[in-house]
Design a protein around this motif. Structure first.
Motif, PDB file in Angstrom:
ATOM      1  N   ALA A 132       0.846  -1.200   0.000  1.00 11.14           N
ATOM      2  CA  ALA A 132       0.000   0.000   0.000  1.00 11.14           C
ATOM      3  C   ALA A 132       0.874   1.240   0.000  1.00 11.14           C
ATOM      4  N   GLY A 133       0.498   2.215  -0.803  1.00  9.83           N
ATOM      5  CA  GLY A 133       1.225   3.472  -0.862  1.00  9.83           C
ATOM      6  C   GLY A 133       2.470   3.447  -1.731  1.00  9.83           C
ATOM      7  N   SER A 134       2.627   2.407  -2.523  1.00 11.30           N
ATOM      8  CA  SER A 134       3.782   2.315  -3.409  1.00 11.30           C
ATOM      9  C   SER A 134       3.762   3.454  -4.430  1.00 11.30           C
ATOM     10  N   LEU A 135       4.933   3.973  -4.721  1.00 15.45           N
ATOM     11  CA  LEU A 135       5.041   5.010  -5.750  1.00 15.45           C
ATOM     12  C   LEU A 135       4.734   4.470  -7.148  1.00 15.45           C
ATOM     13  N   LEU A 136       4.603   3.157  -7.297  1.00 13.44           N
ATOM     14  CA  LEU A 136       4.226   2.571  -8.588  1.00 13.44           C
ATOM     15  C   LEU A 136       2.711   2.473  -8.756  1.00 13.44           C
ATOM     16  N   ASP A 137       1.939   2.776  -7.711  1.00 15.64           N
ATOM     17  CA  ASP A 137       0.477   2.650  -7.779  1.00 15.64           C
ATOM     18  C   ASP A 137      -0.133   3.391  -8.968  1.00 15.64           C
TER      19      ASP A 137
ATOM     20  N   LEU B  50      11.416   6.398  -6.768  1.00 21.34           N
ATOM     21  CA  LEU B  50      10.958   6.045  -8.107  1.00 21.34           C
ATOM     22  C   LEU B  50      11.779   6.845  -9.102  1.00 21.34           C
ATOM     23  N   LEU B  51      12.397   6.137 -10.042  1.00 25.64           N
ATOM     24  CA  LEU B  51      13.238   6.771 -11.062  1.00 25.64           C
ATOM     25  C   LEU B  51      12.637   6.539 -12.439  1.00 25.64           C
ATOM     26  N   CYS B  52      12.752   7.546 -13.301  1.00 32.72           N
ATOM     27  CA  CYS B  52      12.259   7.493 -14.678  1.00 32.72           C
ATOM     28  C   CYS B  52      13.457   7.460 -15.620  1.00 32.72           C
ATOM     29  N   ASP B  53      13.435   6.553 -16.603  1.00 28.36           N
ATOM     30  CA  ASP B  53      14.547   6.499 -17.558  1.00 28.36           C
ATOM     31  C   ASP B  53      14.522   7.725 -18.473  1.00 28.36           C
ATOM     32  N   PHE B  54      15.646   7.990 -19.115  1.00 28.01           N
ATOM     33  CA  PHE B  54      15.805   9.215 -19.902  1.00 28.01           C
ATOM     34  C   PHE B  54      14.856   9.300 -21.092  1.00 28.01           C
ATOM     35  N   GLN B  55      14.268   8.191 -21.497  1.00 31.12           N
ATOM     36  CA  GLN B  55      13.309   8.213 -22.605  1.00 31.12           C
ATOM     37  C   GLN B  55      11.863   8.249 -22.112  1.00 31.12           C
ATOM     38  N   GLY B  56      11.660   8.145 -20.808  1.00 30.15           N
ATOM     39  CA  GLY B  56      10.314   8.180 -20.238  1.00 30.15           C
ATOM     40  C   GLY B  56       9.516   6.908 -20.426  1.00 30.15           C
TER      41      GLY B  56
ATOM     42  N   SER C 109      11.896   2.637 -12.430  1.00 32.31           N
ATOM     43  CA  SER C 109      12.536   1.708 -11.503  1.00 32.31           C
ATOM     44  C   SER C 109      12.214   2.184 -10.095  1.00 32.31           C
ATOM     45  N   TRP C 110      11.891   1.244  -9.225  1.00 34.75           N
ATOM     46  CA  TRP C 110      11.402   1.582  -7.893  1.00 34.75           C
ATOM     47  C   TRP C 110      12.091   0.705  -6.853  1.00 34.75           C
ATOM     48  N   LEU C 111      12.512   1.326  -5.772  1.00 34.53           N
ATOM     49  CA  LEU C 111      13.083   0.627  -4.627  1.00 34.53           C
ATOM     50  C   LEU C 111      12.347   1.076  -3.377  1.00 34.53           C
ATOM     51  N   MET C 112      12.153   0.126  -2.438  1.00 28.49           N
ATOM     52  CA  MET C 112      11.457   0.451  -1.192  1.00 28.49           C
ATOM     53  C   MET C 112      11.967  -0.434  -0.077  1.00 28.49           C
ATOM     54  N   VAL C 113      11.984   0.102   1.134  1.00 30.48           N
ATOM     55  CA  VAL C 113      12.279  -0.676   2.336  1.00 30.48           C
ATOM     56  C   VAL C 113      11.084  -0.578   3.268  1.00 30.48           C
ATOM     57  N   GLN C 114      10.805  -1.689   3.973  1.00 29.60           N
ATOM     58  CA  GLN C 114       9.667  -1.725   4.886  1.00 29.60           C
ATOM     59  C   GLN C 114      10.018  -2.632   6.060  1.00 29.60           C
ATOM     60  N   PRO C 115      10.038  -2.088   7.291  1.00 26.97           N
ATOM     61  CA  PRO C 115      10.328  -2.942   8.447  1.00 26.97           C
ATOM     62  C   PRO C 115       9.295  -4.062   8.575  1.00 26.97           C
TER      63      PRO C 115
ATOM     64  N   PHE D  75      12.064  -4.273  -5.129  1.00 23.68           N
ATOM     65  CA  PHE D  75      12.488  -3.682  -6.394  1.00 23.68           C
ATOM     66  C   PHE D  75      11.380  -3.946  -7.394  1.00 23.68           C
ATOM     67  N   GLY D  76      10.966  -2.915  -8.082  1.00 22.67           N
ATOM     68  CA  GLY D  76       9.931  -3.077  -9.082  1.00 22.67           C
ATOM     69  C   GLY D  76      10.176  -2.190 -10.284  1.00 22.67           C
ATOM     70  N   SER D  77       9.412  -2.461 -11.322  1.00 16.43           N
ATOM     71  CA  SER D  77       9.528  -1.713 -12.572  1.00 16.43           C
ATOM     72  C   SER D  77       8.141  -1.418 -13.110  1.00 16.43           C
ATOM     73  N   ALA D  78       8.076  -0.381 -13.907  1.00 18.62           N
ATOM     74  CA  ALA D  78       6.878  -0.095 -14.686  1.00 18.62           C
ATOM     75  C   ALA D  78       7.324   0.163 -16.116  1.00 18.62           C
ATOM     76  N   VAL D  79       6.593  -0.411 -17.055  1.00 18.35           N
ATOM     77  CA  VAL D  79       6.815  -0.143 -18.475  1.00 18.35           C
ATOM     78  C   VAL D  79       5.558   0.569 -18.947  1.00 18.35           C
ATOM     79  N   VAL D  80       5.719   1.817 -19.362  1.00 20.00           N
ATOM     80  CA  VAL D  80       4.592   2.685 -19.635  1.00 20.00           C
ATOM     81  C   VAL D  80       3.773   2.212 -20.842  1.00 20.00           C
ATOM     82  N   LYS D  81       4.431   1.683 -21.867  1.00 23.35           N
ATOM     83  CA  LYS D  81       3.715   1.188 -23.049  1.00 23.35           C
ATOM     84  C   LYS D  81       4.014  -0.301 -23.223  1.00 23.35           C
ATOM     85  N   PRO D  82       3.326  -1.147 -22.440  1.00 26.75           N
ATOM     86  CA  PRO D  82       3.654  -2.578 -22.445  1.00 26.75           C
ATOM     87  C   PRO D  82       3.236  -3.322 -23.707  1.00 26.75           C
TER      88      PRO D  82
END
Length: 162
Positions: free
Chosen positions: A17-22, A102-108, A112-118, A127-134
């Motif tokens: 919940a609350g992931s920047l990839l949501d 959350l990082l965006c590649d230079f072409q948009g 790439s997403w990294l998160m830590v959770q106790p 570690f997760g990824s999003a591909v905008v035009k799958p």
């Protein structure tokens, strides 16, 4: 038993919940999420350092520098980990919180997403990824490689954290 054999499994996970990839899930982008539980407390800065300085990612850093001129040194990783910079090699920080980035590649095209959770074991690292035009045929062709590479990247970071 070897040290590698004692490393936690890298699992395909549900976005917390609350992931920047949501937002990318809502946009119907391809989104994945891999996780591992590690002993002890791990900060986001430590995960960033372990991930981008890991044995597996160092090759990608070299490749991006050699092919695209998008270089990154260990000092650049340290600056990203300490939130001193918004640009890192081929990425720009799109969003950052105390526990995730959350990082965006230079072409948009990708994120790439990294998160830590106790958690009860110490810290769950993500570690997760999003591909905008799958729908891109090349992406579909490379999806199996992407998933295997994502697991290898997180495993290499977890090994560096151990």
């Amino acid at each position: 038993m070897s040290r590698t054999a004692m490393l936690p499994d890298i699992t395909l996970a549900t976005l917390p919940a609350g992931s920047l990839l949501d937002g990318y899930v809502r946009q119907q982008a391809y989104v994945d999420c891999f996780a591992a539980d590690v002993a002890g407390t791990v900060t986001l800065g430590q995960l960033i350092t372990a991930f981008y300085n890991s044995r597996v990612f160092r090759f990608e850093r070299w490749l991006l520098g050699a092919l695209l001129g998008k270089t990154a040194s260990n000092a650049d990783v340290a600056r990203l980990a300490s939130a001193e910079v918004e640009r890192f090699s081929a990425w720009t920080v799109e969003a950052r919180q105390d526990h995730q980035i959350l990082l965006c590649d230079f072409q948009g095209r990708t994120r790439s997403w990294l998160m830590v959770q106790p958690n009860a074991q110490g810290t769950r690292v993500y570690f997760g990824s999003a591909v905008v035009k799958p729908g891109d045929p090349l992406f579909r062709l490379l999806l199996g490689f992407h998933r295997s590479y994502s697991r290898a990247l997180l495993k290499s970071a977890v090994k560096a954290l151990a």
